[in-house]
Design a protein around this motif. Structure first.
Motif, PDB file in Angstrom:
ATOM      1  N   MET A  63       0.845  -1.199   0.000  1.00 43.53           N
ATOM      2  CA  MET A  63       0.000   0.000   0.000  1.00 43.53           C
ATOM      3  C   MET A  63       0.881   1.250   0.000  1.00 43.53           C
ATOM      4  N   LYS A  64       0.478   2.232  -0.779  1.00 41.18           N
ATOM      5  CA  LYS A  64       1.193   3.500  -0.859  1.00 41.18           C
ATOM      6  C   LYS A  64       0.295   4.630  -0.350  1.00 41.18           C
ATOM      7  N   ILE A  65       0.914   5.668   0.187  1.00 36.22           N
ATOM      8  CA  ILE A  65       0.154   6.833   0.638  1.00 36.22           C
ATOM      9  C   ILE A  65       0.717   8.099   0.003  1.00 36.22           C
ATOM     10  N   LYS A  66      -0.192   8.966  -0.424  1.00 42.30           N
ATOM     11  CA  LYS A  66       0.163  10.306  -0.885  1.00 42.30           C
ATOM     12  C   LYS A  66      -0.714  11.298  -0.140  1.00 42.30           C
ATOM     13  N   PHE A  67      -0.211  12.497   0.052  1.00 45.34           N
ATOM     14  CA  PHE A  67      -1.019  13.536   0.721  1.00 45.34           C
ATOM     15  C   PHE A  67      -0.685  14.888   0.122  1.00 45.34           C
ATOM     16  N   THR A  68      -1.725  15.668  -0.108  1.00 42.62           N
ATOM     17  CA  THR A  68      -1.598  16.937  -0.815  1.00 42.62           C
ATOM     18  C   THR A  68      -2.433  18.009  -0.128  1.00 42.62           C
ATOM     19  N   SER A 110      -3.239   3.809  -2.006  1.00 47.35           N
ATOM     20  CA  SER A 110      -3.340   3.027  -3.233  1.00 47.35           C
ATOM     21  C   SER A 110      -2.739   1.636  -3.047  1.00 47.35           C
ATOM     22  N   HIS A 111      -3.303   0.697  -3.774  1.00 42.68           N
ATOM     23  CA  HIS A 111      -2.803  -0.682  -3.773  1.00 42.68           C
ATOM     24  C   HIS A 111      -3.231  -1.310  -5.083  1.00 42.68           C
ATOM     25  N   GLN A 112      -2.287  -2.045  -5.694  1.00 38.17           N
ATOM     26  CA  GLN A 112      -2.529  -2.569  -7.033  1.00 38.17           C
ATOM     27  C   GLN A 112      -2.927  -1.390  -7.929  1.00 38.17           C
ATOM     28  N   LYS A 113      -4.094  -1.432  -8.558  1.00 39.64           N
ATOM     29  CA  LYS A 113      -4.482  -0.321  -9.428  1.00 39.64           C
ATOM     30  C   LYS A 113      -5.618   0.512  -8.834  1.00 39.64           C
ATOM     31  N   GLU A 137       5.881  11.008   9.337  1.00 40.77           N
ATOM     32  CA  GLU A 137       6.422  10.222  10.447  1.00 40.77           C
ATOM     33  C   GLU A 137       5.909   8.783  10.425  1.00 40.77           C
ATOM     34  N   ILE A 138       4.633   8.603  10.043  1.00 41.98           N
ATOM     35  CA  ILE A 138       4.015   7.268  10.099  1.00 41.98           C
ATOM     36  C   ILE A 138       3.909   6.614   8.715  1.00 41.98           C
ATOM     37  N   GLN A 139       4.438   7.270   7.695  1.00 44.47           N
ATOM     38  CA  GLN A 139       4.288   6.773   6.316  1.00 44.47           C
ATOM     39  C   GLN A 139       4.782   5.341   6.162  1.00 44.47           C
ATOM     40  N   ARG A 140       5.933   5.052   6.728  1.00 39.11           N
ATOM     41  CA  ARG A 140       6.509   3.708   6.578  1.00 39.11           C
ATOM     42  C   ARG A 140       5.621   2.650   7.228  1.00 39.11           C
ATOM     43  N   GLU A 141       5.053   2.974   8.383  1.00 37.63           N
ATOM     44  CA  GLU A 141       4.168   2.018   9.066  1.00 37.63           C
ATOM     45  C   GLU A 141       2.916   1.740   8.243  1.00 37.63           C
ATOM     46  N   ILE A 142       2.345   2.796   7.671  1.00 36.55           N
ATOM     47  CA  ILE A 142       1.142   2.628   6.851  1.00 36.55           C
ATOM     48  C   ILE A 142       1.454   1.828   5.595  1.00 36.55           C
ATOM     49  N   GLU A 143       2.529   2.184   4.924  1.00 37.86           N
ATOM     50  CA  GLU A 143       2.855   1.526   3.664  1.00 37.86           C
ATOM     51  C   GLU A 143       3.288   0.076   3.859  1.00 37.86           C
ATOM     52  N   GLY A 144       3.754  -0.237   5.044  1.00 38.31           N
ATOM     53  CA  GLY A 144       4.158  -1.615   5.320  1.00 38.31           C
ATOM     54  C   GLY A 144       3.019  -2.498   5.789  1.00 38.31           C
ATOM     55  N   ASP A 176      -9.083   6.898   7.694  1.00 32.77           N
ATOM     56  CA  ASP A 176     -10.119   5.867   7.788  1.00 32.77           C
ATOM     57  C   ASP A 176     -11.001   5.872   6.541  1.00 32.77           C
ATOM     58  N   CYS A 177     -11.418   7.064   6.100  1.00 33.91           N
ATOM     59  CA  CYS A 177     -12.264   7.162   4.905  1.00 33.91           C
ATOM     60  C   CYS A 177     -11.504   6.712   3.657  1.00 33.91           C
ATOM     61  N   ALA A 178     -10.248   7.125   3.543  1.00 36.69           N
ATOM     62  CA  ALA A 178      -9.441   6.717   2.382  1.00 36.69           C
ATOM     63  C   ALA A 178      -9.305   5.202   2.330  1.00 36.69           C
ATOM     64  N   TYR A 179      -9.141   4.584   3.498  1.00 35.73           N
ATOM     65  CA  TYR A 179      -8.976   3.125   3.508  1.00 35.73           C
ATOM     66  C   TYR A 179     -10.280   2.413   3.160  1.00 35.73           C
TER      67      TYR A 179
END
Length: 330
Positions: free
Chosen positions: A1-6, A34-37, A63-70, A97-100
């Protein structure tokens, strides 16, 4: 899983005036998982009277990006338990939570409605907010509107304003944003005519609700006084109704639990919003089948909406039926 924030800037169609101040824009934080497509989206906004600093949220996400993406893809309620352990502000927790939920539903090819068996027929109509202004200007906006339900903002109690609004014979609620006095509240809840208003929202500053009488003529509705599920028991003698906003309580997952308990305690429930894009409003719309009232006009008030999904037009809530929360970016 990848995370982006804007970071985004939501421009209001016209200056929005409430008891707390005047605004011509709101700053927002868009979160993409995001995950897969598949891509899921969530959002939170900067509200000054909640003392929200989106720059702090961005630092926290880094700070938490690595934990989320892992993290593995698991059920959203289990993922929420993981998020709670990260000690996040409810606004940021809500965006994640909503994004997930959006991502998970798209991966499963199932809508949030389907995943949670939520009613989606005969949805309650949303109100539209009428800003603080002269009573003449407010009445003009109401009469020119194609909406059927209105939430009129006021700054303090003007009995003439109350009288003129009641004479309109429209579905109207009052929202003072905590600007009524104890004396104002006593007068309102003893006045038989006041029951014609659908509700009166957050009359006093936070934790100053002891003057309110649930059995009076006013349908008092808690907003800032009702932050999460832990608020419900304490407010029983004072409020008939509560305003559930996803950002306040931390997202869709806790909102579902809050709605369940509020029903057990015989509260009337409104699904509310901040000034948000369709990212935030899409999430709120999905809970409309569980509420007695809806105030989901946030995206209607902005001129540069950057998403599509569930939407509100002239008060009518339309669900896309798409997987997840049904959100796509323009």
């Amino acid at each position: 899983m990848k995370i982006k924030f804007t970071l985004k800037k939501l421009h209001l169609k016209e200056t929005f005036s409430i008891a707390y101040g005047n605004y011509d824009h709101r700053n927002a934080l868009l979160v993409e998982l995001s995950h897969q497509k598949c891509k899921g989206y969530g959002e939170c906004v900067a509200i000054d009277y909640y003392q929200i600093n989106l720059s702090d949220f961005v630092l926290k996400l880094k700070e938490i990006q690595r934990e989320i993406e892992g993290h593995n893809i698991i059920h959203p309620k289990d993922f929420f338990a993981f998020l709670v352990g990260l000690n996040l502000h409810p606004f940021l927790l809500s965006a994640l939570d909503c994004a997930y939920w959006d991502l998970f539903g798209k991966l499963e090819n199932k809508s949030f409605i389907e995943l949670n068996k939520i009613p989606s027929n005969d949805l309650v109509e949303s109100s539209i907010t009428i800003s603080v202004a002269s009573i003449e200007e407010q009445i003009k906006k109401i009469r020119q509107s194609e909406w059927n339900k209105f939430k009129v903002k006021c700054k303090g109690l003007d009995k003439m304003q109350v009288e003129k609004l009641l004479q309109l014979n429209k579905n109207i609620a009052l929202d003072s944003n905590a600007s009524f006095t104890d004396e104002d509240c006593s007068w309102l809840q003893k006045n038989n005519e006041i029951q014609k208003f659908s509700y009166l929202e957050q009359p006093r500053p936070i934790n100053n609700y002891k003057v309110l009488q649930k059995e009076g003529f006013a349908n008092w509705m808690a907003d800032e006084d009702c932050q999460d599920i832990d608020s419900l028991e304490e407010l029983i003698p004072y409020y008939k109704s509560i305003n559930i906003k996803l950002m306040k309580c931390g997202g869709l997952t806790p909102a579902l639990e809050m709605i369940k308990k509020a029903r057990e305690l015989n509260y009337k429930i409104m699904i509310g919003c901040m000034t948000e894009s369709t990212v935030g409003i899409s999430a709120g719309c999905l809970l409309a089948g569980l509420g007695d009232y809806a105030d989901l006009d946030g995206a209607t008030l902005i001129s540069n909406d950057y998403a599509t999904g569930n939407f509100v037009e002239n008060g009518k809530i339309t669900l896309s039926g798409k997987p997840g929360l049904g959100i796509d970016l323009k």
